[in-house]
Design a protein around this motif. Structure first.
Motif, PDB file in Angstrom:
ATOM      1  N   SER A   1      -8.229 -72.330 -30.324  1.00 18.91           N
ATOM      2  CA  SER A   1      -8.118 -73.958 -30.624  1.00 18.91           C
ATOM      3  C   SER A   1      -8.513 -74.672 -29.306  1.00 18.91           C
ATOM      4  O   SER A   1      -8.852 -75.009 -28.888  1.00 18.91           O
ATOM      5  N   SER A   2      -6.955 -74.041 -29.152  1.00 17.57           N
ATOM      6  CA  SER A   2      -6.861 -75.089 -28.079  1.00 17.57           C
ATOM      7  C   SER A   2      -7.823 -74.111 -26.525  1.00 17.57           C
ATOM      8  O   SER A   2      -8.343 -74.783 -25.702  1.00 17.57           O
ATOM      9  N   LEU A   3      -8.043 -72.793 -26.457  1.00 12.19           N
ATOM     10  CA  LEU A   3      -8.145 -72.426 -25.055  1.00 12.19           C
ATOM     11  C   LEU A   3      -9.623 -72.249 -25.452  1.00 12.19           C
ATOM     12  O   LEU A   3     -10.536 -72.409 -24.647  1.00 12.19           O
ATOM     13  N   ASN A   4     -10.041 -72.792 -27.063  1.00  4.73           N
ATOM     14  CA  ASN A   4     -12.096 -72.790 -26.934  1.00  4.73           C
ATOM     15  C   ASN A   4     -12.500 -74.289 -26.406  1.00  4.73           C
ATOM     16  O   ASN A   4     -13.091 -74.427 -25.888  1.00  4.73           O
ATOM     17  N   GLU A   5     -11.388 -74.844 -26.523  1.00  6.79           N
ATOM     18  CA  GLU A   5     -11.965 -76.804 -26.444  1.00  6.79           C
ATOM     19  C   GLU A   5     -12.072 -76.224 -24.860  1.00  6.79           C
ATOM     20  O   GLU A   5     -12.689 -77.336 -24.402  1.00  6.79           O
ATOM     21  N   GLN A   6     -11.022 -75.463 -24.491  1.00  7.06           N
ATOM     22  CA  GLN A   6     -10.897 -75.558 -22.522  1.00  7.06           C
ATOM     23  C   GLN A   6     -11.919 -74.699 -22.295  1.00  7.06           C
ATOM     24  O   GLN A   6     -12.237 -75.113 -20.916  1.00  7.06           O
ATOM     25  N   LYS A   7     -12.414 -74.088 -22.946  1.00  8.48           N
ATOM     26  CA  LYS A   7     -13.459 -73.817 -22.232  1.00  8.48           C
ATOM     27  C   LYS A   7     -14.661 -74.243 -22.175  1.00  8.48           C
ATOM     28  O   LYS A   7     -15.591 -74.126 -21.313  1.00  8.48           O
ATOM     29  N   LYS A   8     -15.311 -74.507 -23.596  1.00  6.22           N
ATOM     30  CA  LYS A   8     -15.997 -75.166 -23.574  1.00  6.22           C
ATOM     31  C   LYS A   8     -16.021 -76.748 -21.841  1.00  6.22           C
ATOM     32  O   LYS A   8     -16.799 -76.674 -21.509  1.00  6.22           O
ATOM     33  N   GLU A   9     -14.789 -77.398 -22.628  1.00  8.49           N
ATOM     34  CA  GLU A   9     -14.692 -78.322 -21.300  1.00  8.49           C
ATOM     35  C   GLU A   9     -15.024 -77.678 -19.811  1.00  8.49           C
ATOM     36  O   GLU A   9     -15.907 -78.696 -18.778  1.00  8.49           O
ATOM     37  N   LEU A  10     -14.053 -76.450 -19.839  1.00  3.88           N
ATOM     38  CA  LEU A  10     -14.421 -75.661 -18.482  1.00  3.88           C
ATOM     39  C   LEU A  10     -16.300 -75.583 -18.329  1.00  3.88           C
ATOM     40  O   LEU A  10     -16.717 -75.671 -17.217  1.00  3.88           O
ATOM     41  N   ALA A  11     -16.758 -75.211 -19.274  1.00  6.98           N
ATOM     42  CA  ALA A  11     -18.634 -74.847 -19.008  1.00  6.98           C
ATOM     43  C   ALA A  11     -19.112 -76.072 -18.702  1.00  6.98           C
ATOM     44  O   ALA A  11     -20.054 -75.879 -17.858  1.00  6.98           O
ATOM     45  N   ASN A  12     -18.937 -77.120 -19.824  1.00 11.06           N
ATOM     46  CA  ASN A  12     -19.329 -78.360 -19.113  1.00 11.06           C
ATOM     47  C   ASN A  12     -19.138 -78.711 -17.250  1.00 11.06           C
ATOM     48  O   ASN A  12     -20.597 -79.436 -17.015  1.00 11.06           O
TER      49      ASN A  12
END
Length: 174
Positions: A67-78
């Motif tokens: 979940s932490s990696l998914n959140e970071q992935k979304k932030e990085l994508a944005n």
């Protein structure tokens, strides 16, 4: 701190089974595992909130990490989307400016080329011809157009007009 075994510790049989299982999986002795657990409690100050009677839920570190990696992935994508849009906007603006400069340079290099003209050439010609016509209609001497404008315009406006007039008449950029 000494690494010598000191005392025997009594623990529940279920807990001992878990320690044996961890020992087999990690290849470390039970003594080492207990030492790591106790040091972790002390370093993270778990002792303050320690409740022996509380039932603890097992922590699923994989889910937490995922979940932490998914959140970071979304932030990085944005962030990447925002930066990409900024770069695209910059490139579009730069392209417009470069195209304008390119046209000016081509016109300056080859002013006799009929296919390529300065974007404002006809506009300037139109303005100058109309100023000359206005002078004629009002009975002013066209030969003294600059003197007439000097008395009407401010010094900066007059200098700008003369410079623009000379550029337009000579069909050069500067």
């Amino acid at each position: 701190m000494s690494n010598l075994p000191r005392k025997t510790v009594k623990i529940y049989s279920e807990t001992y089974k878990h320690l044996e299982m961890l020992s087999k999986e990690t290849g470390k002795p039970i003594l080492h595992l207990v030492s790591v657990i106790v040091n972790t409690f002390i370093e993270n100050e778990f002792v303050k909130d320690f409740d022996l009677e509380a039932k603890t839920k097992p922590i699923n570190y994989r889910d937490l990490l995922t979940s932490s990696l998914n959140e970071q992935k979304k932030e990085l994508a944005n962030l990447m989307k925002e930066r990409t849009n900024t770069i695209i906007g910059f490139i579009k603006t730069l392209d417009k400016k470069v195209e304008s400069v390119r046209r000016d340079l081509i016109f300056k290099i080859d002013p006799d080329d009929d296919r390529i003209t300065h974007p404002l050439e006809y506009h300037y010609d139109f303005v100058i011809k109309n100023i000359i016509r206005l002078h004629k209609v009002n009975g002013l001497d066209v030969d003294n157009i600059f003197e007439n404008l000097k008395s009407i315009l401010s010094r900066d406006e007059y200098e700008f007009f003369v410079k623009s007039f000379n550029i337009t008449v000579s069909k050069q950029i500067n």
